[in-house]
Design an enzyme around this catalytic site. Structure first.
Site, short mmCIF file in Angstrom:
data_model
loop_
_atom_site.label_atom_id
_atom_site.label_comp_id
_atom_site.label_asym_id
_atom_site.label_seq_id
_atom_site.Cartn_x
_atom_site.Cartn_y
_atom_site.Cartn_z
N ASP A 31 0.81 -1.23 0.00
CA ASP A 31 0.00 0.00 0.00
C ASP A 31 0.84 1.28 0.00
O ASP A 31 1.98 1.30 0.44
CB ASP A 31 -0.97 0.01 1.20
CG ASP A 31 -0.26 -0.15 2.54
OD1 ASP A 31 0.70 -0.93 2.63
OD2 ASP A 31 -0.67 0.52 3.51
N GLU A 91 -0.59 -1.84 5.29
CA GLU A 91 0.41 -1.74 6.37
C GLU A 91 0.28 -0.41 7.07
O GLU A 91 0.51 -0.30 8.27
CB GLU A 91 1.83 -1.92 5.81
CG GLU A 91 2.89 -2.15 6.88
CD GLU A 91 3.19 -0.93 7.74
OE1 GLU A 91 3.32 -1.06 8.97
OE2 GLU A 91 3.28 0.19 7.20
ZN LIG Z 1 5.13 3.88 6.21
ZN LIG Z 2 6.55 1.24 5.27
#
Ligand SMILES: [Zn+2]
Ligand SMILES: [Zn+2]
Length: 392
Positions: free
Chosen positions: A85, A142
């Site tokens: 991401d 994440e």
């Molecule tokens: Zn980051």
């Molecule tokens: Zn990262």
């Protein structure tokens, strides 16, 4: 031979994949394009199994060693994890492959992480120079969405029989060609702090008839500073930062409500518990002292990232094969940033390693860019890790 030759030959193509991902950043779990490309490439490389949709939009590829299916029985299963991401940041770089999406960019280098792990998957599927199974893990979300946790909850470890799991992240400011790691706590638990203050709204000229939530909020922000300086053991680490203060809509009204938001960071469970307890006491008592009410919402997000001792030594030895013994710092100080690879390390032994990104802008900066010179190193690290862990 530090860099694997075949990987060096693949590096320009891996960089092209990286540039394409960089131009098309996607956020959180909405990484359909990226995940689609990942799954398509893993199939084209000849992975034995490709599973999309794990943890909503995560993708997993399974690569058996030289003996194929028999490796299921004889060898260990090593998980390698990358994140896919991007971030809600407007890119400030002028690159041929600059972000094509307004307000989104790959400012944490997950484009590089995904491309390097794809490169490793291609090499491993082609060469199969190991005995056992490599599982390549591409996770969404994440950046605050706990995509790693979502994949674990979807059965990542049990479904693929993963024995050990490894992660890697680029590190701006560390020279290209270097790695950094440490055993034990390496990154912080990241908890969200929300404080809702309720006072009594009033005319700005008649403050004695109200309870001023701006004043109460200011006192709370001040009082919170004593938690880090007076409550946390000076030899331990704890941070509370209030980063948002929202109150009022105009200059002549004392607002009825205010909201503060911030983050609490710690490297150990006892400190984490202490921060939450003291925040409750300080927030509620300070508000009460001024005749207001305050409600603290303390949400535990990512746990502390704890590298396991044996696997950390192993990861460092692999990095030394790639970069040279003097280029791997095995006592890198921990940092108070968070990483949701911690959810995977709480399930299986493993280690998270930093790879130097050179003199780039920092992570999450609008001028940041992943350094393509890292590709041969990071990809070689992955393939050497599998070949060394699973000698065939
Ligand atoms: Zn980051
Ligand atoms: Zn990262």
């Amino acid at each position: 031979m530090p860099i694997v030759n075949r990987v060096a030959a693949l590096a320009p193509e891996i960089a092209e994949w990286r540039h394409d991902l960089h131009a098309h950043p996607e956020l959180q779990y909405d990484v359909q394009r990226t995940a689609g490309i990942v799954a398509e490439k893993l199939k084209a490389f000849g992975c034995d199994e490709v599973v999309p949709g794990l943890g909503r939009t995560g993708v997993v590829g399974v690569i058996h060693g030289r003996k194929g299916e028999a490796d299921k029985v004889i060898g260990k299963v090593i998980g390698l994890r990358a994140d896919m991401d991007a971030l809600p940041i407007e890119e400030a770089n002028d690159l041929p492959y600059k972000s094509t999406v307004a307000g989104k960019m790959h400012a944490c280098g997950h484009d590089g992480h995904t491309a390097m792990l794809l490169g490793a998957a291609r090499y491993l599927a082609e060469t199969r120079n190991f005995a056992g199974t490599a599982v390549v893990i591409f996770q969404p979300a994440e950046e605050g969405g706990a995509g790693g946790k979502a994949m674990v909850q979807d059965g990542l470890m049990t479904r693929f029989g993963i024995d050990e799991v490894y992660g890697m992240h680029n590190y701006p400011g560390m020279p290209v060609g270097q790695f950094g790691i440490r055993a034990g706590a390496m990154m912080a638990a990241t908890d969200t702090v929300i404080i809702d203050i309720e006072g009594v709204g009033a005319h700005a000229a008649r403050p004695h008839l109200g309870v001023d939530t701006v004043l109460v909020g200011a006192q709370i922000v001040n009082a919170i500073q004593s938690i880090g300086s007076r409550n946390v053991d000076p030899l331990k680490s704890g941070v509370v930062s209030i980063c948002m203060f929202h109150a009022g809509n105009t200059e002549n009204v004392i607002p009825q409500t205010a909201q503060l938001r911030g983050t609490a960071r710690s490297l150990a469970e006892d400190v984490r518990v202490l921060l939450e307890k003291r925040l409750h006491q300080v927030v509620e008592a300070t508000a009460a002292a001024y005749g207001a009410k305050a409600k603290l919402t303390y949400a535990r997000n990512y746990p502390v990232l704890v590298n396991h001792e044996r696997e950390t030594d192993f990861a460092a030895s692999v990095a030394k094969q790639i970069a040279g013994a003097d280029k791997v710092d095995t006592a890198l100080p921990p940092m108070m940033g968070g990483e949701d690879f911690s959810f995977m390390l709480n399930e299986r032994p493993g280690a998270f390693i930093w790879v130097g990104n050179g003199d780039s802008a920092g992570l999450h900066h609008p001028s940041y860019n992943f350094n393509d010179e890292v590709i041969p190193l990071g990809t070689s690290y992955w393939v050497k890790l599998v070949e060394t862990a699973l000698p065939g």
